[in-house]
Design a protein around this motif. Structure first.
Motif, short mmCIF file in Angstrom:
data_model
loop_
_atom_site.label_atom_id
_atom_site.label_comp_id
_atom_site.label_asym_id
_atom_site.label_seq_id
_atom_site.Cartn_x
_atom_site.Cartn_y
_atom_site.Cartn_z
N PRO A 19 -0.53 10.87 3.88
CA PRO A 19 -0.81 11.44 2.63
C PRO A 19 -2.43 11.92 2.30
CG PRO A 19 -0.64 9.32 2.34
CD PRO A 19 -0.38 9.61 3.76
N PRO A 20 -2.81 12.72 1.51
CA PRO A 20 -4.48 12.80 1.11
C PRO A 20 -5.11 11.64 0.90
CG PRO A 20 -2.81 14.40 -0.08
CD PRO A 20 -1.90 13.36 0.58
N TRP A 21 -4.67 10.46 0.45
CA TRP A 21 -5.37 9.44 -0.17
C TRP A 21 -5.50 8.51 1.23
CZ3 TRP A 21 -2.63 4.92 1.02
CH2 TRP A 21 -1.17 4.87 0.79
N LEU A 22 -4.91 8.79 2.17
CA LEU A 22 -5.21 7.98 3.54
C LEU A 22 -6.33 8.82 4.38
CD1 LEU A 22 -1.91 6.48 5.16
CD2 LEU A 22 -4.04 5.23 4.45
N SER A 29 2.14 2.24 2.56
CA SER A 29 3.43 2.91 1.84
C SER A 29 2.90 3.32 0.51
CB SER A 29 4.63 2.27 1.68
OG SER A 29 4.15 1.07 0.78
N GLY A 30 3.41 4.32 -0.11
CA GLY A 30 2.86 4.66 -1.26
C GLY A 30 3.18 6.39 -1.50
N PRO A 31 2.81 6.95 -2.83
CA PRO A 31 3.07 8.26 -3.09
C PRO A 31 2.46 9.24 -1.83
CG PRO A 31 1.72 7.36 -4.71
CD PRO A 31 1.89 6.60 -3.86
N LEU A 69 -7.83 6.45 -3.73
CA LEU A 69 -6.75 5.68 -3.25
C LEU A 69 -5.78 5.58 -4.31
CD1 LEU A 69 -5.99 3.48 -1.34
CD2 LEU A 69 -7.23 1.73 -2.41
N ALA A 70 -4.57 5.76 -3.81
CA ALA A 70 -3.29 5.81 -4.66
C ALA A 70 -3.36 4.26 -5.53
CB ALA A 70 -2.14 6.45 -3.63
N THR A 71 -2.94 4.51 -6.64
CA THR A 71 -2.84 3.22 -7.33
C THR A 71 -1.58 2.47 -6.70
OG1 THR A 71 -1.82 4.37 -9.00
CG2 THR A 71 -4.01 4.01 -9.34
N GLU A 72 -0.50 3.14 -6.32
CA GLU A 72 0.49 2.29 -5.99
C GLU A 72 0.59 2.27 -4.32
OE1 GLU A 72 2.65 1.00 -7.82
OE2 GLU A 72 1.46 1.73 -9.43
N SER A 114 5.76 -8.94 2.69
CA SER A 114 5.50 -8.51 1.35
C SER A 114 4.76 -7.16 1.76
CB SER A 114 4.64 -9.35 0.74
OG SER A 114 4.27 -8.91 -0.56
N HIS A 115 5.26 -6.16 0.68
CA HIS A 115 4.35 -4.96 0.75
C HIS A 115 3.25 -5.29 -0.34
CE1 HIS A 115 6.89 -2.25 3.03
NE2 HIS A 115 7.74 -2.80 2.36
N VAL A 116 1.99 -5.62 0.08
CA VAL A 116 0.69 -6.09 -0.91
C VAL A 116 0.18 -4.82 -1.49
CG1 VAL A 116 -1.11 -7.44 -0.91
CG2 VAL A 116 0.81 -8.13 0.54
#
Length: 257
Positions: free
Chosen positions: A13-16, A65-67, A76-79, A174-176
């Protein structure tokens, strides 16, 4: 397990993008945070492993992981989340230590990507068909296990459920939230009692774990090269056992991420 093992950097994704565009700088950022004492010890142990033929190849899965698209905070994506495990306390090496899922290469693996995906599936039950391998980081040596480890950077928009598969190997999966790692209040420097304070490396004190050692160094380096790190107090230096005692327990209540 069924999964492709080819790399697809454009699948992130763009945030990565800030991390993917600077992935070659992770090893240098890792070394900048490591003390000369630790770097010398790693170099000596690596040379000895090569000369004795004891070198063992391994890989770990660094799964974000994330949107698929979200501007978030500072790009950076908040999720955004990062998959982390805690190793069982009974293991011979790195017992009780937070780690990326991974392990030694098998002859049937298709390179480090195949190793990372297989090990992640065996340890967490993750559906590797959801995982998109993006890039590999430079191989790094980890004493005392003697592994030469390739971190495999990957992304899953929705990674699906994960769990502890074998309690003899893993205590927690865990997904931290990545924001837990960027939070300056969760950061500190940790050193082993057998060493000096000067050998301390970056660590993260979270709700259920202390992330330190190789994993802490890699996460710290990724935050640095991606521009996600926020100013933090690296003069907060704590001995390992004291730092582990700071991890919240069920009776002590959760530490805010």
């Amino acid at each position: 397990m069924s999964a492709a093992v080819s790399l697809a950097p454009d699948a992130g994704p763009p945030w990565l993008r800030p991390l993917l565009d600077n992935v070659d700088g992770v090893r240098d950022a890792y070394r900048r945070r490591a003390s000369p004492q630790i770097l010398a010890a790693i170099s000596a142990a690596s040379d000895e492993a090569k000369q004795s033929g004891a070198r063992r190849d391994a890989a770990v899965l660094v799964l974000f992981s994330g949107p698929a698209s979200e501007p978030g905070d500072g790009g950076l994506a908040t999720e955004a989340r990062l998959l982390v495990t805690v190793r069982a306390s009974t293991l011979r090496h790195h017992a009780g230590q937070a780690a990326f899922p991974g392990g030694a290469s098998d002859p049937g693996d298709d390179g480090p990507v195949g190793t990372a995906l297989r090990e992640a599936w065996e340890e967490t039950g993750i559906d590797t068909a959801r995982v998109r391998p993006l890039a590999t980081l430079h191989r790094m040596f980890i004493p005392p296990s003697g592994f030469h480890v390739v971190p495999v950077l990957a992304y899953a928009p929705d990674p699906g459920p994960v769990a502890v598969i074998d309690e003899a190997e893993t205590a927690l999966v865990s997904h931290v939230p990545v924001r837990a790692f960027t939070n300056p209040e969760n950061r500190l420097m940790v050193y082993r009692s057998a060493n000096t304070r000067a050998s301390a490396g970056p660590a993260f004190l979270l709700n259920e774990m202390l992330v330190w050692g190789f994993t802490g160094q890699v996460i710290s380096a990724m935050l640095d090269v991606a521009g996600w790190a926020k100013p933090w107090d690296d003069s907060k230096v704590v001995e390992l056992h004291d730092a582990m005692a700071m991890v919240p327990t069920d009776n002590g209540g959760p530490k805010q991420l």
